[in-house]
Design an enzyme around this catalytic site. Structure first.
Site, mmCIF file in Angstrom:
data_model
loop_
_atom_site.group_PDB
_atom_site.id
_atom_site.type_symbol
_atom_site.label_atom_id
_atom_site.label_comp_id
_atom_site.label_asym_id
_atom_site.label_seq_id
_atom_site.Cartn_x
_atom_site.Cartn_y
_atom_site.Cartn_z
ATOM 1 N N ARG A 39 -0.845 8.680 2.576
ATOM 2 C CA ARG A 39 -2.035 8.318 1.820
ATOM 3 C C ARG A 39 -1.623 8.014 0.385
ATOM 4 O O ARG A 39 -0.813 8.732 -0.213
ATOM 5 C CB ARG A 39 -3.070 9.452 1.838
ATOM 6 C CG ARG A 39 -3.764 9.666 3.177
ATOM 7 C CD ARG A 39 -4.676 8.493 3.529
ATOM 8 N NE ARG A 39 -5.384 8.695 4.785
ATOM 9 C CZ ARG A 39 -4.931 8.313 5.972
ATOM 10 N NH1 ARG A 39 -3.739 7.741 6.068
ATOM 11 N NH2 ARG A 39 -5.658 8.504 7.064
ATOM 12 N N HIS A 64 -0.964 -1.545 5.170
ATOM 13 C CA HIS A 64 -1.438 -0.407 5.964
ATOM 14 C C HIS A 64 -1.274 -0.682 7.463
ATOM 15 O O HIS A 64 -2.235 -0.661 8.234
ATOM 16 C CB HIS A 64 -2.889 -0.054 5.636
ATOM 17 C CG HIS A 64 -3.195 1.393 5.897
ATOM 18 N ND1 HIS A 64 -4.187 2.070 5.255
ATOM 19 C CD2 HIS A 64 -2.634 2.292 6.752
ATOM 20 C CE1 HIS A 64 -4.234 3.328 5.683
ATOM 21 N NE2 HIS A 64 -3.289 3.479 6.585
ATOM 22 N N GLU A 92 -8.074 -0.739 -0.622
ATOM 23 C CA GLU A 92 -7.690 -1.538 0.533
ATOM 24 C C GLU A 92 -8.881 -2.328 1.041
ATOM 25 O O GLU A 92 -9.964 -1.756 1.189
ATOM 26 C CB GLU A 92 -7.130 -0.645 1.643
ATOM 27 C CG GLU A 92 -5.844 0.086 1.251
ATOM 28 C CD GLU A 92 -5.255 0.912 2.392
ATOM 29 O OE1 GLU A 92 -5.757 0.802 3.539
ATOM 30 O OE2 GLU A 92 -4.304 1.659 2.142
#
Length: 319
Positions: free
Chosen positions: A238, A286, A267
């Site tokens: 994270r 990601h 994001e």
């Protein structure tokens, strides 16, 4: 009248084919959205007419303020069996069932090593040079064998990353606030005396911690400043575990050799975000959990969750 289900952030437009939705389509209209809603007002506008939402990982937060504005919503299906971005108490107050899915640990392990190896051997630099007619060999790769790999967090993912490091002949050490000597011995790795020792002595540092109050900002300017000039940091966990401004600073100054990052504070990344142009950074959008097998599990279990909810017996409930 059929219920309506929104599948959010289907960036690759694969949700409809990654699983068989026929068990629910007789009673549910499924609509997949490939774009991302940037704010709560956009989400309210998009989801106002939906009874069910399928969301991937923690891409879309569901705080109480959003839940209160979606009176029609009755079921949220989130991939994985943990989702800190959903206000479970608010969902319960509004009669919304929240369910999860299976999630494999292997895809993020594999991406971690893709980033680490890409950094160590200058893959992007060398590939670009080869394609563009640049110099023939311009980097000298960092060896893995005999180097120290420091792992922050020795859970399902961290322990598998450690096993690969051992296979490469690396000296693997780990640290977390609750890590015991017994657990480190089980994984066949050393136990670092402290977070600071791990940062100071490791040639490669890989982050595999759950984001929480104790881990938010765990690696700040002080910790990153302890790293060797030739060392590398990889974060597929994270973004908030690593202070983003501090990371940008050490990359710009060349205080570390490089970083591999798969997670970001915003994001998708806005066009002008500094992470898009940071030097010494190997970045991916990601992709840690994005694999064929994982998507089949996510969407396959989403169908099962919806079917079970329609039958009055929800499964894999979260909260």
């Amino acid at each position: 009248m059929k219920l309506r289900c929104a599948v959010l952030d289907d960036y690759q437009s694969v949700a409809s084919t990654a699983a068989d939705w026929s068990p629910v389509t007789g009673e549910v209209d499924v609509v997949c959205f490939a774009d991302h809603c940037a704010n709560e007002d956009e989400l309210v506008s998009r989801l106002a007419e939906f009874d069910i939402v399928v969301t991937l990982r923690e891409r879309v937060p569901f705080p109480a303020t959003l839940i209160e504005r979606l009176p029609r919503l009755r079921l949220i299906v989130a991939s994985g069996m943990r989702n800190a971005s959903i206000d479970h108490a608010a969902a319960e107050r509004h009669g919304i069932t929240v369910c999860g899915t299976a999630s494999a640990a292997t895809p993020p392990v594999e991406l971690t090593w893709a980033l680490l190896l890409g950094l160590a051997r200058g893959i992007v630099t060398e590939t670009n040079a080869l394609r563009e007619g640049g110099p023939w060999q311009s980097t000298v790769g960092a060896d893995l064998h005999g180097r120290r790999l420091g792992i922050l967090g020795l859970g399902k993912i961290g322990s598998r990353v450690a096993a690969v490091g051992l296979a490469f002949g690396m000296d693997v050490v780990a640290w977390s606030t609750n890590l015991t000597q017994e657990r480190a011995d089980e994984a066949g790795v050393g136990l670092a005396a402290s977070k600071e020792e791990l940062m100071e002595t490791s040639d490669f540092v890989s982050v595999h911690l759950v984001l929480g109050e104790r881990t938010r900002g765990l690696l700040g300017a002080k910790e990153l400043g302890l790293m060797k000039p030739g060392s590398y940091l990889v974060n597929t966990s994270r973004a908030a575990i690593v202070d983003q401004d501090a990371l940008l600073d050490v990359l710009r100054r060349g205080a570390i050799a490089g970083a591999g990052v798969d997670v970001f504070d915003v994001e998708p990344l806005p066009a002008g975000h500094p992470m898009r142009s940071a030097p010494r950074l190997l970045a991916t959008p990601h992709l840690g959990y994005v694999s064929q097998a994982n998507y089949a599990a996510y969407y396959g279990h989403a169908v099962e969750d919806i079917r079970a909810y329609l039958d009055g017996a929800p499964v894999r409930r979260l909260g």
